[in-house]
Design an enzyme around this catalytic site. Structure first.
Site, PDB file in Angstrom:
ATOM      1  N   ARG A   1      40.176  46.195  47.847  1.00 39.05           N
ATOM      2  CA  ARG A   1      39.654  45.635  46.627  1.00 39.05           C
ATOM      3  C   ARG A   1      39.478  44.142  46.743  1.00 39.05           C
ATOM      4  NH1 ARG A   1      42.247  43.898  41.191  1.00 39.05           N
ATOM      5  NH2 ARG A   1      40.661  44.083  39.981  1.00 39.05           N
TER       6      ARG A   1
ATOM      7  N   HIS B   1      36.130  38.184  38.721  1.00 36.60           N
ATOM      8  CA  HIS B   1      37.304  37.862  38.813  1.00 36.60           C
ATOM      9  C   HIS B   1      37.457  36.545  38.373  1.00 36.60           C
ATOM     10  CE1 HIS B   1      41.628  39.359  40.049  1.00 36.60           C
ATOM     11  NE2 HIS B   1      41.669  38.439  39.721  1.00 36.60           N
TER      12      HIS B   1
ATOM     13  N   GLU C   1      40.177  42.212  34.211  1.00 33.75           N
ATOM     14  CA  GLU C   1      41.136  41.679  33.093  1.00 33.75           C
ATOM     15  C   GLU C   1      40.702  40.936  32.303  1.00 33.75           C
ATOM     16  OE1 GLU C   1      44.536  39.672  34.816  1.00 33.75           O
ATOM     17  OE2 GLU C   1      45.371  41.563  35.634  1.00 33.75           O
TER      18      GLU C   1
ATOM     19  N   ASN D   1      45.986  46.879  35.817  1.00 31.95           N
ATOM     20  CA  ASN D   1      46.887  46.042  36.427  1.00 31.95           C
ATOM     21  C   ASN D   1      48.082  46.114  35.671  1.00 31.95           C
ATOM     22  OD1 ASN D   1      44.848  45.572  38.094  1.00 31.95           O
ATOM     23  ND2 ASN D   1      44.490  43.492  37.360  1.00 31.95           N
TER      24      ASN D   1
ATOM     25  N   TYR E   1      52.121  44.716  35.610  1.00 35.95           N
ATOM     26  CA  TYR E   1      53.212  43.993  36.172  1.00 35.95           C
ATOM     27  C   TYR E   1      54.561  44.376  35.532  1.00 35.95           C
ATOM     28  CZ  TYR E   1      49.761  42.026  39.237  1.00 35.95           C
ATOM     29  OH  TYR E   1      48.891  41.838  40.148  1.00 35.95           O
TER      30      TYR E   1
ATOM     31  N   GLU F   1      46.125  46.739  40.337  1.00 35.44           N
ATOM     32  CA  GLU F   1      47.199  45.515  40.690  1.00 35.44           C
ATOM     33  C   GLU F   1      48.458  46.091  40.408  1.00 35.44           C
ATOM     34  OE1 GLU F   1      46.095  41.864  39.509  1.00 35.44           O
ATOM     35  OE2 GLU F   1      43.866  41.854  40.070  1.00 35.44           O
TER      36      GLU F   1
HETATM   37  C1  FCB Z   1      46.627  39.071  37.554  1.00 33.76           C
HETATM   38  C2  FCB Z   1      45.470  38.665  38.163  1.00 33.76           C
HETATM   39  C3  FCB Z   1      45.467  38.376  39.708  1.00 33.76           C
HETATM   40  C4  FCB Z   1      46.886  37.850  40.150  1.00 33.76           C
HETATM   41  C5  FCB Z   1      47.845  38.519  39.453  1.00 33.76           C
HETATM   42  C6  FCB Z   1      49.400  37.968  40.000  1.00 33.76           C
HETATM   43  O1  FCB Z   1      46.467  39.007  36.266  1.00 33.76           O
HETATM   44  O2  FCB Z   1      44.398  39.536  38.111  1.00 33.76           O
HETATM   45  O3  FCB Z   1      44.401  37.815  40.103  1.00 33.76           O
HETATM   46  O4  FCB Z   1      46.876  36.282  39.685  1.00 33.76           O
HETATM   47  O5  FCB Z   1      47.893  38.526  38.049  1.00 33.76           O
END
Ligand code: FCB
Length: 461
Positions: A87, A131, A176, A303, A305, A360
């Site tokens: 990607r 992006h 995002e 995405n 985290y 992500e």
């Molecule tokens: C996300 C982004 C990516 C990277 C990660 C850690 O928000 O899409 O580009 O910075 O965080």
């Protein structure tokens, strides 16, 4: 690194469904460098990163990982990592350097070469069209606060997909949009650095509109490719069992997640979002916009985290974040894998989503090579293992999860953090541009090859 081979909770490898896509992700400005080459003109990130104080150490994407020149070597690395898909994002300022009008063939040529290299290596190209690197020329006319930018984006999507067509397996319209709107126009910590809530609201609308305008264009030009969008989503937990905290967590989910999900899947903004708007924050909606935004898509990219843990604050919808004890990465992000499971299951219950990818997921950590030249990134390996375990659990619950992309293929330019935060499964020495596969990368390569998590667990710390 401790390896527990008698894991009590696991007997045998955790197998993923056949055809599960194992990939890794990057973004143009974070890795390419070559900012003034072959006709590229500035993006908002070139402008923003040049303003003193905006990015740590004044770092810019001028050279980054020099991927623009080293892409053959990087594709070879992907092959060593057994990736089935890659990607990456396409830089709008390389393709239509003034945002609208003249098309720069040399910019298209680069992505053409990259696509061919990937296909030659048997790696499926997953392209993201946006992006965060908006051509500066468009920002000068208001950027995402200006409806014209959505039209310009549709033209750009047309140009790219005419050239690359369905040699690209999968098109993602946006990465995002929350970050572009909120961090870029509301909080000002990302380019273009505006601090204006009304601008944030307008930008959100135009980003979603641009997505909807591009979907039919991509389908027409690339009938065999799939089309979708990637959102940054969180799971939300209340700080306590009180009714007020539970409500704050729900409002948080509405304001940050549903404000994007509902327009895309239901053609409307959620009530909580509408009610939270101040009198001067008007959504610049025109007839047909909401219909356009909900153009059916083939997949949703997520995405993930971290989660949010919310405590109620009178008068503030969504309350405030609190930070429970736990393991935190160098971004100060809590490692909370069950949040991924909660999020996936909830999304699957609430929306008709055909297919989901985790586009992500990953951890920062600044380990460098030891005297043997090896990079022991135990926390990242643990992070990937635990999140993949939760992803596997979600699949068992019927979530149509079709693939996983580790963020990131290699250490890179982490936006406002510059080069101080490393997310790669491959280490990059920015002086020499040498790449070294980290422990997490070696582990991930085995997972990708066997389509399963191994029957041992890595324990952290
Ligand atoms: C996300 C982004 C990516 C990277 C990660 C850690 O928000 O899409 O580009 O910075 O965080």
């Amino acid at each position: 690194m401790t390896i527990n081979r008698q894991s009590p909770e696991q007997n045998g490898p955790l197998k993923f469904p056949p055809n599960f896509v194992w990939g890794s992700a990057t973004a143009a400005y974070q890795i390419e460098g070559a900012i003034a080459e072959d006709g590229r003109k500035p993006s908002i990130w070139d402008t923003f990163s040049a303003i003193p104080g905006k990015v740590l150490n004044g770092d810019t994407g001028e050279i980054a990982c020099d991927h623009y020149h080293r892409y053959p070597e990087d594709v070879a690395l992907m092959k060593m990592l057994n990736l089935g898909a890659y990607r990456f994002s396409i830089a709008w300022p390389r393709i239509v350097p003034d945002g609208r009008g003249a098309v720069n063939q040399q910019g298209l040529d680069f992505y053409d070469r990259l696509t061919d290299k990937l296909l030659e290596a048997g790696i499926q190209p997953y392209a993201t069209l946006y992006h965060w690197d908006l051509p500066q020329a468009l920002e000068d006319r208001g950027g995402w606060t200006n409806r014209e930018t959505a039209e310009a984006y549709a033209e750009y999507a047309d140009v790219v997909s005419r050239r690359l067509g369905d040699r690209i397996s999968s098109y993602t319209t946006f990465n995002e949009p929350w970050c572009s709107a909120v961090l870029g126009y509301g909080l000002g910590i990302h380019a273009p650095g505006k601090q204006d809530r009304a601008a944030q609201v307008a930008a959100t609308h135009h980003l979603l509109l641009a997505h909807g305008l591009a979907v039919p264009i991509l389908r027409r030009n690339a009938p065999k490719a799939e089309v979708g969008i990637t959102l940054n989503l969180w799971s939300f937990d209340p700080a306590s069992d009180s009714a007020a905290d539970r409500q704050a967590a729900e409002e948080g989910y509405d304001l940050d997640n549903r404000a994007y999900l509902d327009p895309l899947f239901r053609g409307k903004y959620p009530e909580t979002y509408l009610n939270a708007l101040a009198p001067d924050e008007t959504i610049p909606v025109q007839a047909g916009d909401l219909e356009t935004m909900k153009a059916p898509i083939d997949f949703l990219g997520i995405n993930y985290y971290i989660r949010h843990v919310r405590q109620a604050v009178p008068g503030i919808p969504g309350g405030q974040d609190v930070y429970p004890p736990g393991i935190y990465t160098t971004m100060d992000w809590e490692v909370y894998p069950p949040g991924l499971y909660d999020l996936l299951v909830r999304l699957n219950n609430e929306y008709q989503i055909r297919k989901i990818y985790i586009t992500e997921n990953g951890s920062s950590g600044e380990e460098g090579p030891d005297e043997k030249g090896e990079v022991h990134d135990a926390l990242r390996l643990y992070y990937l293992q635990e999140h993949l375990t939760q992803a596997h659990r979600a699949i068992q619950q019927g979530v149509p999860l079709a693939g996983y992309f580790a963020w990131s293929l290699m250490d890179n330019y982490e936006w406002a953090w510059g080069y101080t935060r490393r997310f790669g499964i491959v280490y990059v020495d920015y002086e020499t541009q040498q790449r070294i596969i980290k422990d997490s990368g070696h582990w991930y390569a085995r997972v990708a090859a066997s389509n399963a998590l191994p029957d041992y667990r890595v324990i952290y710390p």
